[in-house]
Design an enzyme around this catalytic site. Structure first.
Site, PDB file in Angstrom:
ATOM      1  N   LYS A  75      78.501  72.660  64.638  1.00 52.13           N
ATOM      2  CA  LYS A  75      79.310  73.610  65.410  1.00 52.13           C
ATOM      3  C   LYS A  75      79.586  74.891  64.635  1.00 52.13           C
ATOM      4  CE  LYS A  75      81.306  70.750  68.926  1.00 52.13           C
ATOM      5  NZ  LYS A  75      82.460  70.400  69.724  1.00 52.13           N
ATOM      6  N   LYS A 108      78.832  70.288  76.642  1.00 52.81           N
ATOM      7  CA  LYS A 108      79.576  71.272  77.432  1.00 52.81           C
ATOM      8  C   LYS A 108      79.346  72.669  76.903  1.00 52.81           C
ATOM      9  CE  LYS A 108      83.619  68.480  77.757  1.00 52.81           C
ATOM     10  NZ  LYS A 108      84.160  68.427  76.403  1.00 52.81           N
ATOM     11  N   LYS A 112      71.659  66.923  71.954  1.00 48.95           N
ATOM     12  CA  LYS A 112      72.464  66.181  72.925  1.00 48.95           C
ATOM     13  C   LYS A 112      72.949  67.098  74.036  1.00 48.95           C
ATOM     14  CE  LYS A 112      77.370  66.148  71.748  1.00 48.95           C
ATOM     15  NZ  LYS A 112      77.885  66.480  73.079  1.00 48.95           N
TER      16      LYS A 112
HETATM   17  P1  ATP Z   1      81.719  69.977  73.159  1.00 53.79           P
HETATM   18  O1  ATP Z   1      80.322  70.530  73.211  1.00 53.79           O
HETATM   19  O2  ATP Z   1      82.805  70.959  73.465  1.00 53.79           O
HETATM   20  O3  ATP Z   1      81.971  69.171  71.886  1.00 53.79           O
HETATM   21  P2  ATP Z   1      81.060  67.524  74.480  1.00 53.79           P
HETATM   22  O4  ATP Z   1      80.122  67.590  75.615  1.00 53.79           O
HETATM   23  O5  ATP Z   1      80.529  67.031  73.172  1.00 53.79           O
HETATM   24  O6  ATP Z   1      81.772  68.940  74.348  1.00 53.79           O
HETATM   25  P3  ATP Z   1      83.512  66.053  74.061  1.00 53.79           P
HETATM   26  O7  ATP Z   1      84.758  66.366  74.811  1.00 53.79           O
HETATM   27  O8  ATP Z   1      83.384  66.531  72.653  1.00 53.79           O
HETATM   28  O9  ATP Z   1      82.281  66.614  74.927  1.00 53.79           O
HETATM   29  O10 ATP Z   1      83.278  64.504  74.084  1.00 53.79           O
HETATM   30  C1  ATP Z   1      83.915  63.631  75.017  1.00 53.79           C
HETATM   31  C2  ATP Z   1      83.242  62.262  74.983  1.00 53.79           C
HETATM   32  O11 ATP Z   1      81.923  62.375  75.554  1.00 53.79           O
HETATM   33  C3  ATP Z   1      83.044  61.712  73.568  1.00 53.79           C
HETATM   34  O12 ATP Z   1      83.266  60.314  73.608  1.00 53.79           O
HETATM   35  C4  ATP Z   1      81.609  61.988  73.275  1.00 53.79           C
HETATM   36  O13 ATP Z   1      81.049  61.077  72.339  1.00 53.79           O
HETATM   37  C5  ATP Z   1      80.978  61.811  74.650  1.00 53.79           C
HETATM   38  N1  ATP Z   1      79.728  62.589  74.770  1.00 53.79           N
HETATM   39  C6  ATP Z   1      79.622  63.936  74.631  1.00 53.79           C
HETATM   40  N2  ATP Z   1      78.352  64.313  74.820  1.00 53.79           N
HETATM   41  C7  ATP Z   1      77.646  63.169  75.071  1.00 53.79           C
HETATM   42  C8  ATP Z   1      76.270  62.901  75.345  1.00 53.79           C
HETATM   43  N3  ATP Z   1      75.376  63.875  75.403  1.00 53.79           N
HETATM   44  N4  ATP Z   1      75.885  61.613  75.570  1.00 53.79           N
HETATM   45  C9  ATP Z   1      76.801  60.599  75.522  1.00 53.79           C
HETATM   46  N5  ATP Z   1      78.106  60.791  75.266  1.00 53.79           N
HETATM   47  C10 ATP Z   1      78.533  62.055  75.041  1.00 53.79           C
HETATM   48 MG    MG Z   2      81.768  67.071  71.444  1.00 55.07          MG
END
Ligand code: ATP
Ligand code: MG
Length: 350
Positions: free
Chosen positions: A120, A215, A212
């Site tokens: 990040k 968001k 991965k």
């Molecule tokens: P950001 O990019 O802002 O970190 P994010 O998509 O990673 O957002 P988070 O809010 O950080 O979302 O994560 C929330 C939950 O979703 C966590 O348990 C994380 O492990 C899970 N998660 C996030 N992205 C994935 C993915 N691509 N596949 C499976 N689980 C995910």
């Molecule tokens: Mg995340």
């Protein structure tokens, strides 16, 4: 021989999602479906982790909408905010308070190994916030302020969970005499267990099978959002990057084909089956056959959730009430832990 040690901690689930943008299929399959399933067996706390969100810049106009949207998604996916606790992190100040104590327990060397910070912060590390660096300590506090024992998360959070276990252990060791003299026995904090299971623990970007789904990815085409309509879903799946080969018959053959592996994993998770079972049906099929089947399944599973999210989103008063009620109940638990932590550490309190 001594009897095996009895787990002294009441089983409890904690997990969180950041209000940093559109919730996507990765959040749904990796985390939220697990949150829903665990409700039958455990007492659960599900948190909109807004203090984590501000470790990167969030527009103050957008942040409250994002907090309410994640809350709406929790409820629309089937989390029961009456039987369990749904709240936003910033309304329970004990999270930040315990995080400070953990800042003093965790070692710099531990945080320096965290891959999420490296990803990040990118190349301009000097310009990353201190909060982004200390993020895993706050996450440890989120979990341990409830002395939670089980944490459903996606694969990307495994390393942070290991850090939370290390922090719990070091606290228990450093303060062992005080923990005992205050009547808490051999350990004050449990070792929280990650729950990372099933065929979609790491859903990958639709544009790049090595990244991965996130968001914060700049490309909306990289992810399926929980707010996407059926046409958008179909288009994104049609455009998803793949290779030219038909799907294999054996799961092993997916290992060298990350994009194919990702789509088969998504199908398996949505159909509540395994990749091997999906390949029994689609092994030998071209993507021109598999992709429409995947779109149909996605639309069937996600559209009721999208409709409910849309309905709830307009009911701000209801959402805010859920968060207020949840944070009062969460704080009652967190305050007890924090009092004990102050006594153990030796901080004088009223
Ligand atoms: P950001 O990019 O802002 O970190 P994010 O998509 O990673 O957002 P988070 O809010 O950080 O979302 O994560 C929330 C939950 O979703 C966590 O348990 C994380 O492990 C899970 N998660 C996030 N992205 C994935 C993915 N691509 N596949 C499976 N689980 C995910
Ligand atoms: Mg995340």
């Amino acid at each position: 021989m001594n009897a095996p040690p009895v787990q002294p901690f009441k089983e409890k689930v904690f997990s969180g999602v950041q209000p940093t943008g559109n919730l996507h299929l990765g959040n749904y399959l990796g985390a939220i479906t697990k949150f829903v399933a665990l409700q039958d067996r455990y007492d659960c706390l599900y948190c909109v982790v807004d203090l984590h969100a501000i470790t990167t810049w969030q527009d103050p106009e957008e942040l409250p909408k994002a907090i309410r949207e994640v809350t709406a998604a929790f409820i629309a996916c089937g989390i029961d905010p009456k039987k369990h606790i749904v709240f936003n992190q910033s309304q329970v100040s004990e999270h930040a308070e315990l995080a400070w104590v953990f800042n003093c327990v965790a070692r710099l060397g531990w945080l320096n190994r965290m891959t999420q910070f490296k990803e990040k912060a990118g190349k301009d590390r000097e310009n990353a916030s201190v909060g982004l660096y200390a993020y895993p300590n706050l996450m440890a506090a989120d979990i341990l302020v409830y002395r939670a024992t089980h944490v459903p998360v996606g694969e990307d959070q495994k390393q942070h969970l290991e850090l939370a276990r290390d922090i719990a252990q070091k606290f228990n060791n450093d303060y062992s005499a005080s923990i005992r003299s205050h009547g808490f026995g051999d350990a004050f904090f449990p070792q929280p267990e990650p729950i990372i299971q099933g065929p979609a623990t790491r859903v990958m970007s639709l544009r790049d099978g090595s990244k991965k789904m996130s968001k914060s990815d700049a490309s909306d085409q990289s992810r399926i959002n929980l707010t996407d309509d059926p046409d958008a879903i179909a288009l994104k799946v049609r455009r998803a990057k793949t290779d030219p080969e038909p799907l294999p018959h054996e799961e092993k053959a997916l290992e060298a084909r990350p994009e194919a592996d990702n789509l088969v994993g998504i199908y398996a998770a949505l159909a509540d089956t395994t990749k091997a079972e999906v390949l029994k049906t689609f092994g030998g099929a071209q993507f021109s056959t598999f992709k429409p089947a995947l779109s149909d399944l996605l639309v069937a599973k996600l559209s009721p959730i999208t409709a409910e999210m849309r309905r709830l989103k307009d009911d701000t008063a209801y959402i805010d009430q859920v968060l207020a009620d949840g944070s009062i109940r969460a704080q009652a638990l967190a305050a007890e832990t924090m009092k004990a932590v102050k006594d153990i550490v030796g901080l004088v309190r009223r």
